[in-house]
Design a protein around this motif. Structure first.
Motif, short mmCIF file in Angstrom:
data_model
loop_
_atom_site.label_atom_id
_atom_site.label_comp_id
_atom_site.label_asym_id
_atom_site.label_seq_id
_atom_site.Cartn_x
_atom_site.Cartn_y
_atom_site.Cartn_z
N HIS B 208 0.71 -1.52 -0.06
CA HIS B 208 0.22 -0.15 -0.03
C HIS B 208 0.43 1.63 0.06
O HIS B 208 0.37 2.18 -0.92
N ASP B 209 2.29 0.89 0.80
CA ASP B 209 2.99 2.53 0.82
C ASP B 209 3.51 2.71 -0.21
O ASP B 209 3.69 3.76 -0.75
N SER B 210 3.00 2.06 -1.43
CA SER B 210 4.21 1.78 -2.90
C SER B 210 3.53 1.72 -3.78
O SER B 210 3.77 2.26 -4.56
N GLY B 211 2.36 2.59 -3.31
CA GLY B 211 1.51 2.41 -3.92
C GLY B 211 -0.11 1.72 -4.85
O GLY B 211 -0.80 1.66 -5.57
N VAL B 212 0.06 0.32 -4.43
CA VAL B 212 -0.48 -0.91 -4.65
C VAL B 212 -1.83 -0.79 -4.25
O VAL B 212 -1.31 -1.52 -2.73
N ASP B 213 -2.62 -0.39 -4.35
CA ASP B 213 -3.88 -0.40 -3.44
C ASP B 213 -5.19 -1.61 -3.63
O ASP B 213 -5.59 -1.89 -2.99
N SER B 214 -4.22 -2.20 -5.19
CA SER B 214 -4.98 -3.46 -5.64
C SER B 214 -5.20 -4.40 -5.03
O SER B 214 -6.62 -5.21 -5.21
N ILE B 215 -4.07 -4.52 -4.20
CA ILE B 215 -4.90 -5.70 -3.08
C ILE B 215 -5.54 -5.30 -1.99
O ILE B 215 -4.94 -5.09 -0.98
N THR B 216 -6.65 -6.20 -2.22
CA THR B 216 -7.16 -6.72 -0.74
C THR B 216 -7.30 -8.24 -0.17
O THR B 216 -6.22 -8.70 -0.74
N TYR B 217 -8.19 -8.56 1.27
CA TYR B 217 -8.02 -9.41 1.02
C TYR B 217 -8.86 -10.41 0.59
O TYR B 217 -8.11 -11.60 0.58
N VAL B 218 -9.56 -10.13 -0.10
CA VAL B 218 -10.38 -11.59 -0.96
C VAL B 218 -9.37 -12.01 -2.70
O VAL B 218 -8.86 -12.68 -2.57
N ARG B 219 -8.71 -10.19 -2.66
CA ARG B 219 -8.25 -10.69 -3.76
C ARG B 219 -6.71 -11.57 -3.26
O ARG B 219 -5.94 -12.54 -4.00
#
Lengths: 294, 466
Positions: B208-219
């Motif tokens: 998230h700090d590196s700007g990757v917001d697409s990784i969620t719990y379900v993903r």
């Protein structure tokens, strides 16, 4: 006299316990039996404690407690625990209040005033050293370890005399091997050796080894003095003078039918730390039990 | 003479501290390498000294954490206030929350219900029970963490063993099969979701700090859970063939376990309330963690357990190692500064240069290198600390941050090789029924299989997604 017997498991500690009890009986010594459990790494310490709490709910004990329970049964079978204490039984809940802490139960002995059982957790050398320092034991009895570092640390850092039990067969006729030289530690070893020889009616081999072909007056005098002590105590003995490497000669003569009793080396601790000592080398190479008297 | 002996004794106990200090001094004296900032150089020295102190543990772990705090300030890596800020983030909250949740869950006494459930499914065939242990441990560890599962499952496994025979030597093989099924199953399962372990939460934070917001719990589950499903049967088969037991059926063990469990009576209101709270936490992780973070939700669960009286603060306090939490905070701060000082990038560039000169297949080779380094470090250090320190470096190794991040987090769970590699291993080792050699005997096979499958999986299945 106070003995500390360190045991680790049912499988490997029977001879340590047996020899410890024999020595205790011979000297009417108070005995403390301890089992040092491994302390998990700090990362896992609390998880392990949590698991142990759930094991307690299922009535499982920590491994050191199981070992001490076995030792208790062993002592009861050999008549070491008084009837009164036998009736109270092994109250293991008293032994461990919280995992990681020192726990202790006391029993009344038959041959001695008291028998204590202790659980400790952590590095075995640190825990034994602490136990000996705080409770002033005369002899620590422990099973032989293949780890050289451990043997070194035992001899170097435990303040009491140390009896290291390796292979022992009680049906064999054992003799005592008493290496004698002009060092300060020899006299204490002779005194101890005489007491054991008298208690178990063992014969003594008083061995003096010299690297040079001629034995100096110091060595000869020490050997003669040892023999005088043995004679006065009515202990049968043989006097030996052998030329050769002291460690090799002692190990060779000890073979598998001797209990070696040696005085602690009088070398400077720093020298012993880096270069080792004769008792340590004998302990590392010999297969029989060895008592290093301090 | 006595004081000299005391000094020598003290030296033998702290020799690794001396080695760490000497190493630190020597590395500080050496000139700063080209391309690395002075702060980066100093930071790497702090990292190396920390690694020695954590692995050899010559001083208590909290003392190592304090060393990191003071060293970051004294070496002018940052101002005291900013060092303090770098210490705490959602990943640390998650680690703190998951440790507390573990206490709350274990205290609910679900282990007896679990025992009954497993036996109902598996029957009394040892092979099925072992597979059941691996699968259930893996499934549960995905959500409540490997340490919690190992603590819950250990008494169940030990009961079956003890009810089969009280002679330790007779049941040595059976003990190894059942207990390793628990520990290794839990380790494999812990990679399945972000809440499976602190390392996953740390990596989520880094991503998230590196700007990757697409990784969620379900993903995360979508990317990783198939791997768990592949590894569970493989691990179970490997364990079955690594140890042998004369007890192919556990008739008397199962019968006596059923009797023991039936004494507990029906599920209590307290136990069902505890389960409801956990389900709420789990739903929170799935639906709300993107907004509130994994840590906040874990702490909400702890709050619910406490206000409903399902767990006492004294129990949580006694079973939570605050020093370890401080250390995780400190290692995460180290990771943060490895990025900000450029030390992580410098190390990653050096590694990339080395790898590209050795082969054209950079992704594959870099995956192998990451997995191997991470596994070795996780087996000697701690999985969370490994991810905290290695994460910033591996995220600089390639363009695909999710690939790099996931492979690091997953490999850090492979603590199969030693009794101290992971809390689950330490827990089964504390039973006294398995010995240190058994970890190597089974661990190298399970470890090798896991590493190979992970690399193949990362370079096939993940390519369908990113």
């Amino acid at each position: 006299m106070r003995l500390l017997i360190a045991i680790s498991s049912k499988e490997y500690s029977e001879s340590t316990l047996q020899i410890g009890l024999r020595v205790a009986k011979a000297f009417n010594a108070c005995i403390t039996i301890t089992c040092v459990g491994q302390k998990p790494s700090s990362f896992a310490q609390n998880h392990v404690r949590l698991a142990q709490e759930s094991m307690e709910r299922w009535d499982f004990d920590l491994p050191p407690v199981t070992v001490l329970e076995w030792a208790f049964d062993y002592l009861v079978n050999y008549g070491f625990i008084s009837q009164e204490s036998c009736e109270i039984g092994f109250k293991k809940r008293l032994l461990v209040k919280r995992a990681g802490e020192r726990g202790e139960i006391n029993f009344k002995g038959t041959f001695c005033e008291r028998v204590d059982m202790i659980v400790r957790f952590g590095d075995i050398i640190t825990e034994l050293r602490d136990e000996v320092q705080k409770h002033d034991y005369d002899v620590t009895i422990i099973g032989g370890s293949k780890k050289r570092r451990m043997a070194h640390d035992l001899v170097q850092f435990i303040d009491s005399s140390i009896l290291v039990v390796k292979q022992i067969d009680f049906s064999k006729p054992y003799r005592i091997l008493l290496p004698v030289d002009d060092s300060k530690g020899t006299l204490k070893a002779i005194t101890f050796g005489i007491q054991i020889a008298k208690a178990y009616n063992l014969e003594v081999d008083a061995l003096t080894v010299s690297k040079r072909k001629r034995f100096g007056s110091g060595y000869k005098g020490a050997s003669d003095r040892a023999c005088r002590y043995l004679e006065n105590a009515n202990v049968s003995y043989k006097q030996h003078f052998i030329v050769g490497d002291p460690v090799e000669t002692i190990v060779e003569m000890a073979d598998e039918n001797h209990i070696i009793i040696m005085g602690v080396s009088s070398k400077n601790p720093l020298k012993k730390f880096f270069a080792g000592s004769k008792p340590l080398s004998v302990m590392n190479t010999s297969a029989c039990p060895i008592l290093i008297v301090k | 003479m006595n004081s000299l002996r005391t000094v020598l004794f003290w030296i033998t106990r702290i020799r690794w501290l001396l080695i760490a200090v000497m190493t630190g001094i020597i590395l500080l004296i050496l000139p700063t390498p080209d391309g690395l900032s002075i702060s980066g150089h100093r930071l790497l020295v702090i990292v190396i000294v920390t690694l020695i102190l954590v692995v050899a543990e010559p001083i208590p772990l909290p003392a190592t954490a304090i060393f990191i705090i003071v060293a970051l300030t004294y070496f002018n890596i940052d101002t005291p206030n900013r060092v303090a800020q770098a210490f705490m983030n959602d990943a640390v909250f998650f680690i703190m929350g998951s440790l507390m949740l573990a206490v709350a869950i274990v205290k609910q006494g679900w282990d007896t219900r679990l025992a009954l459930g497993i036996i109902k499914i598996t029957g009394n065939k040892t092979r099925n029970i072992a597979f059941g242990f691996t699968a259930i441990s893996a499934f549960l560890a995905s959500f409540i963490g490997e340490h919690t599962v190992a603590a819950l499952m250990l008494p169940i496994g030990m009961s079956l063993i003890r009810y089969t025979s009280k002679e330790v030597e007779k049941v040595r093989g059976l003990s190894s099969i059942l207990l390793f099924s628990i520990a290794y199953g839990a380790l494999i399962g812990s990679i399945g979701t972000p809440s499976g372990g602190g390392r996953n939460a740390i990596m989520m934070n880094y991503l998230h700090d590196s700007g990757v917001d697409s990784i969620t719990y379900v993903r995360w589950m979508l990317y990783v859970y198939p791997l768990v499903l592949i590894l569970v049967p493989l691990v179970s088969i490997t364990l079955w063939h690594s140890f042998s037991t004369r007890y192919l059926f556990l008739d008397s063990g199962v019968r006596r376990l059923k009797v023991q469990v039936s004494k507990q009576g029906a599920v209590s209101f307290r136990q069902s309330s505890g389960l409801v709270v956990f389900v709420l936490v789990f739903l929170g992780w799935i639906f709300l963690s993107g907004r509130f973070g994994l840590g906040t939700i874990a702490l909400t669960g702890v709050l619910l357990y406490l206000v409903t009286g399902l767990v006492r603060w004294e129990d949580i306090n006694r079973n939570t190692h605050w020093g370890v939490i401080i250390l995780f905070g400190a290692t995460i701060a180290l990771g943060t500064y490895m990025r900000s000082t450029g030390a992580a990038l410098w190390l990653a560039e050096g590694l990339v240069r080395m790898l590209s000169s050795s082969s054209g297949q950079l992704t594959l080779i870099s995956d192998i290198v990451i997995v191997c380094i991470t596994t070795v470090m996780a087996n000697t250090l701690s999985s969370s600390a490994t991810v905290a320190v290695l994460g910033p470096i591996t995220l600089n190794l390639g363009s695909d941050l999710i690939h790099q991040g996931l492979i690091t987090a997953l490999a850090s769970a492979f603590g199969f090789f030693t009794a101290v590699a992971a809390p689950a291993c330490a827990i089964i080792y504390s039973s006294g029924l398995v010995n240190a050699k058994d970890f190597l005997k089974a661990g190298w096979k399970v470890g090798l299989i896991s590493i190979v499958i992970l690399i193949i999986y990362a370079n096939t299945y993940w390519r369908l997604w990113f």
